[in-house]
Design a protein around this motif. Structure first.
Motif, PDB file in Angstrom:
ATOM      1  N   LEU A  19      43.088  40.334  40.016  1.00 46.47           N
ATOM      2  CA  LEU A  19      42.318  41.348  39.303  1.00 46.47           C
ATOM      3  C   LEU A  19      43.211  42.019  38.269  1.00 46.47           C
ATOM      4  CD1 LEU A  19      40.530  42.984  42.363  1.00 46.47           C
ATOM      5  CD2 LEU A  19      39.595  41.290  40.774  1.00 46.47           C
ATOM      6  N   GLY A  20      42.621  42.374  37.146  1.00 41.78           N
ATOM      7  CA  GLY A  20      43.379  43.041  36.090  1.00 41.78           C
ATOM      8  C   GLY A  20      42.541  44.123  35.451  1.00 41.78           C
ATOM      9  N   ASP A  21      42.819  44.395  34.189  1.00 38.35           N
ATOM     10  CA  ASP A  21      42.102  45.446  33.479  1.00 38.35           C
ATOM     11  C   ASP A  21      40.751  44.986  32.937  1.00 38.35           C
ATOM     12  OD1 ASP A  21      44.038  47.352  33.978  1.00 38.35           O
ATOM     13  OD2 ASP A  21      45.185  46.817  32.187  1.00 38.35           O
ATOM     14  N   THR A  22      40.555  43.681  32.791  1.00 42.56           N
ATOM     15  CA  THR A  22      39.259  43.179  32.323  1.00 42.56           C
ATOM     16  C   THR A  22      38.373  42.913  33.541  1.00 42.56           C
ATOM     17  OG1 THR A  22      40.042  40.897  32.309  1.00 42.56           O
ATOM     18  CG2 THR A  22      40.240  42.129  30.245  1.00 42.56           C
ATOM     19  N   PRO A  23      37.063  43.081  33.399  1.00 40.61           N
ATOM     20  CA  PRO A  23      36.168  42.868  34.546  1.00 40.61           C
ATOM     21  C   PRO A  23      36.263  41.444  35.094  1.00 40.61           C
ATOM     22  CG  PRO A  23      35.008  44.012  32.794  1.00 40.61           C
ATOM     23  CD  PRO A  23      36.334  43.564  32.224  1.00 40.61           C
ATOM     24  N   THR A  24      36.158  41.330  36.409  1.00 43.88           N
ATOM     25  CA  THR A  24      36.090  40.046  37.096  1.00 43.88           C
ATOM     26  C   THR A  24      34.635  39.850  37.483  1.00 43.88           C
ATOM     27  OG1 THR A  24      38.335  40.247  37.937  1.00 43.88           O
ATOM     28  CG2 THR A  24      36.881  38.737  39.116  1.00 43.88           C
ATOM     29  N   THR A  25      34.009  38.802  36.944  1.00 42.81           N
ATOM     30  CA  THR A  25      32.585  38.577  37.174  1.00 42.81           C
ATOM     31  C   THR A  25      32.362  37.492  38.224  1.00 42.81           C
ATOM     32  OG1 THR A  25      32.537  37.028  35.321  1.00 42.81           O
ATOM     33  CG2 THR A  25      31.914  39.312  34.858  1.00 42.81           C
ATOM     34  N   PHE A  26      31.283  37.657  38.982  1.00 38.19           N
ATOM     35  CA  PHE A  26      30.874  36.709  40.013  1.00 38.19           C
ATOM     36  C   PHE A  26      29.469  36.216  39.673  1.00 38.19           C
ATOM     37  CE2 PHE A  26      33.798  39.583  41.991  1.00 38.19           C
ATOM     38  CZ  PHE A  26      34.478  38.864  42.958  1.00 38.19           C
ATOM     39  N   GLY A  27      29.255  34.920  39.778  1.00 32.53           N
ATOM     40  CA  GLY A  27      27.915  34.391  39.555  1.00 32.53           C
ATOM     41  C   GLY A  27      27.930  32.882  39.441  1.00 32.53           C
ATOM     42  N   ARG A  28      26.747  32.307  39.239  1.00 35.53           N
ATOM     43  CA  ARG A  28      26.625  30.861  39.136  1.00 35.53           C
ATOM     44  C   ARG A  28      26.916  30.335  37.732  1.00 35.53           C
ATOM     45  NH1 ARG A  28      21.508  29.159  39.982  1.00 35.53           N
ATOM     46  NH2 ARG A  28      20.674  31.249  39.935  1.00 35.53           N
ATOM     47  N   ALA A  46      27.569  40.007  40.104  1.00 33.07           N
ATOM     48  CA  ALA A  46      28.322  41.245  40.310  1.00 33.07           C
ATOM     49  C   ALA A  46      29.613  41.185  39.505  1.00 33.07           C
ATOM     50  CB  ALA A  46      28.643  41.424  41.801  1.00 33.07           C
ATOM     51  N   GLU A  47      30.265  42.346  39.395  1.00 34.03           N
ATOM     52  CA  GLU A  47      31.581  42.357  38.760  1.00 34.03           C
ATOM     53  C   GLU A  47      32.428  43.463  39.361  1.00 34.03           C
ATOM     54  OE1 GLU A  47      31.058  42.795  34.556  1.00 34.03           O
ATOM     55  OE2 GLU A  47      30.720  44.948  34.685  1.00 34.03           O
ATOM     56  N   ILE A  48      33.740  43.254  39.256  1.00 34.40           N
ATOM     57  CA  ILE A  48      34.705  44.268  39.681  1.00 34.40           C
ATOM     58  C   ILE A  48      35.381  44.785  38.430  1.00 34.40           C
ATOM     59  CG2 ILE A  48      36.824  44.722  40.968  1.00 34.40           C
ATOM     60  CD1 ILE A  48      35.963  42.504  42.913  1.00 34.40           C
ATOM     61  N   ARG A  49      35.363  46.112  38.273  1.00 32.41           N
ATOM     62  CA  ARG A  49      35.992  46.751  37.116  1.00 32.41           C
ATOM     63  C   ARG A  49      37.124  47.664  37.581  1.00 32.41           C
ATOM     64  NH1 ARG A  49      30.621  49.293  35.141  1.00 32.41           N
ATOM     65  NH2 ARG A  49      29.315  47.437  35.203  1.00 32.41           N
ATOM     66  N   HIS A  50      38.178  47.708  36.784  1.00 35.50           N
ATOM     67  CA  HIS A  50      39.290  48.620  37.028  1.00 35.50           C
ATOM     68  C   HIS A  50      38.968  49.912  36.293  1.00 35.50           C
ATOM     69  CE1 HIS A  50      43.724  49.769  36.665  1.00 35.50           C
ATOM     70  NE2 HIS A  50      43.390  49.858  37.935  1.00 35.50           N
ATOM     71  N   GLY A  53      42.141  53.830  37.811  1.00 36.02           N
ATOM     72  CA  GLY A  53      43.119  53.455  38.826  1.00 36.02           C
ATOM     73  C   GLY A  53      42.533  52.848  40.091  1.00 36.02           C
ATOM     74  N   ARG A  54      41.213  52.650  40.113  1.00 35.87           N
ATOM     75  CA  ARG A  54      40.557  52.068  41.292  1.00 35.87           C
ATOM     76  C   ARG A  54      39.799  50.816  40.872  1.00 35.87           C
ATOM     77  NH1 ARG A  54      36.860  56.936  43.032  1.00 35.87           N
ATOM     78  NH2 ARG A  54      36.151  56.463  40.957  1.00 35.87           N
ATOM     79  N   TYR A  55      39.519  49.962  41.842  1.00 38.11           N
ATOM     80  CA  TYR A  55      38.690  48.788  41.589  1.00 38.11           C
ATOM     81  C   TYR A  55      37.314  49.068  42.176  1.00 38.11           C
ATOM     82  CZ  TYR A  55      42.659  46.328  39.808  1.00 38.11           C
ATOM     83  OH  TYR A  55      43.731  45.961  39.027  1.00 38.11           O
ATOM     84  N   ILE A  56      36.301  48.933  41.317  1.00 39.58           N
ATOM     85  CA  ILE A  56      34.940  49.251  41.721  1.00 39.58           C
ATOM     86  C   ILE A  56      34.062  48.017  41.557  1.00 39.58           C
ATOM     87  CG2 ILE A  56      32.955  50.772  41.352  1.00 39.58           C
ATOM     88  CD1 ILE A  56      34.943  52.832  40.200  1.00 39.58           C
ATOM     89  N   LEU A  57      33.354  47.670  42.617  1.00 42.22           N
ATOM     90  CA  LEU A  57      32.417  46.547  42.612  1.00 42.22           C
ATOM     91  C   LEU A  57      31.059  47.071  42.164  1.00 42.22           C
ATOM     92  CD1 LEU A  57      31.715  43.584  43.505  1.00 42.22           C
ATOM     93  CD2 LEU A  57      31.046  44.600  45.678  1.00 42.22           C
ATOM     94  N   HIS A  58      30.452  46.385  41.195  1.00 42.81           N
ATOM     95  CA  HIS A  58      29.125  46.735  40.689  1.00 42.81           C
ATOM     96  C   HIS A  58      28.199  45.534  40.838  1.00 42.81           C
ATOM     97  CE1 HIS A  58      30.534  50.431  38.688  1.00 42.81           C
ATOM     98  NE2 HIS A  58      31.617  49.734  38.388  1.00 42.81           N
ATOM     99  N   ASP A  59      27.053  45.740  41.488  1.00 43.41           N
ATOM    100  CA  ASP A  59      26.022  44.717  41.507  1.00 43.41           C
ATOM    101  C   ASP A  59      25.362  44.759  40.131  1.00 43.41           C
ATOM    102  OD1 ASP A  59      24.170  42.939  43.378  1.00 43.41           O
ATOM    103  OD2 ASP A  59      22.879  44.118  42.040  1.00 43.41           O
ATOM    104  N   LEU A  60      25.060  43.603  39.559  1.00 42.52           N
ATOM    105  CA  LEU A  60      24.500  43.541  38.208  1.00 42.52           C
ATOM    106  C   LEU A  60      22.985  43.332  38.235  1.00 42.52           C
ATOM    107  CD1 LEU A  60      27.309  41.420  36.499  1.00 42.52           C
ATOM    108  CD2 LEU A  60      26.988  43.915  36.437  1.00 42.52           C
TER     109      LEU A  60
END
Length: 109
Positions: A19-28, A46-50, A53-60
């Motif tokens: 994980l880094g500063d750019t969003p990590t996306t999950f999907g097909r 979904a995606e994880i955003r920094h 200072g925290r990593y937050i998971l967001h359902d899209l």
């Protein structure tokens, strides 16, 4: 080592996704950071955003939802060892400071 998502159950078991500063996306979709094979996963699920200072998971807005530790969420601050379920696939969140020790604790070793 940077924070990472690690495949816990499914075709991506034991694969590490830093994980880094750019969003990590999950999907097909093939342009997602983590490409899922589960038919229960949305194309962009979904995606994880920094953030702050925290990593937050967001359902899209996925049809089948995103779970953290078995609970459906729309947005969730990730904690060490959290288990993320998308469709039929699971991932574990491991922050950099505790990558090995958290993994061993989760595995009960």
């Amino acid at each position: 080592m940077p924070p990472a998502i690690v495949g816990h159950d499914g075709p991506l078991t034991d694969r590490h996704f830093p994980l880094g500063d750019t969003p990590t996306t999950f999907g097909r979709r093939q342009d997602c950071s983590v490409v899922l094979s589960s038919e229960r996963a949305s194309r962009r699920h979904a995606e994880i955003r920094h953030e702050a200072g925290r990593y937050i998971l967001h359902d899209l807005g996925s049809r089948n939802g995103t779970l953290v530790n078995g609970r459906r969420v729309t947005s969730q601050v990730l904690q060490p060892g959290d288990l993320i379920t998308i469709g039929d696939e699971q991932f574990r969140f491991l922050p950099s400071a505790c990558r090995l020790t958290c993994l061993l604790a989760v595995l009960g070793e």
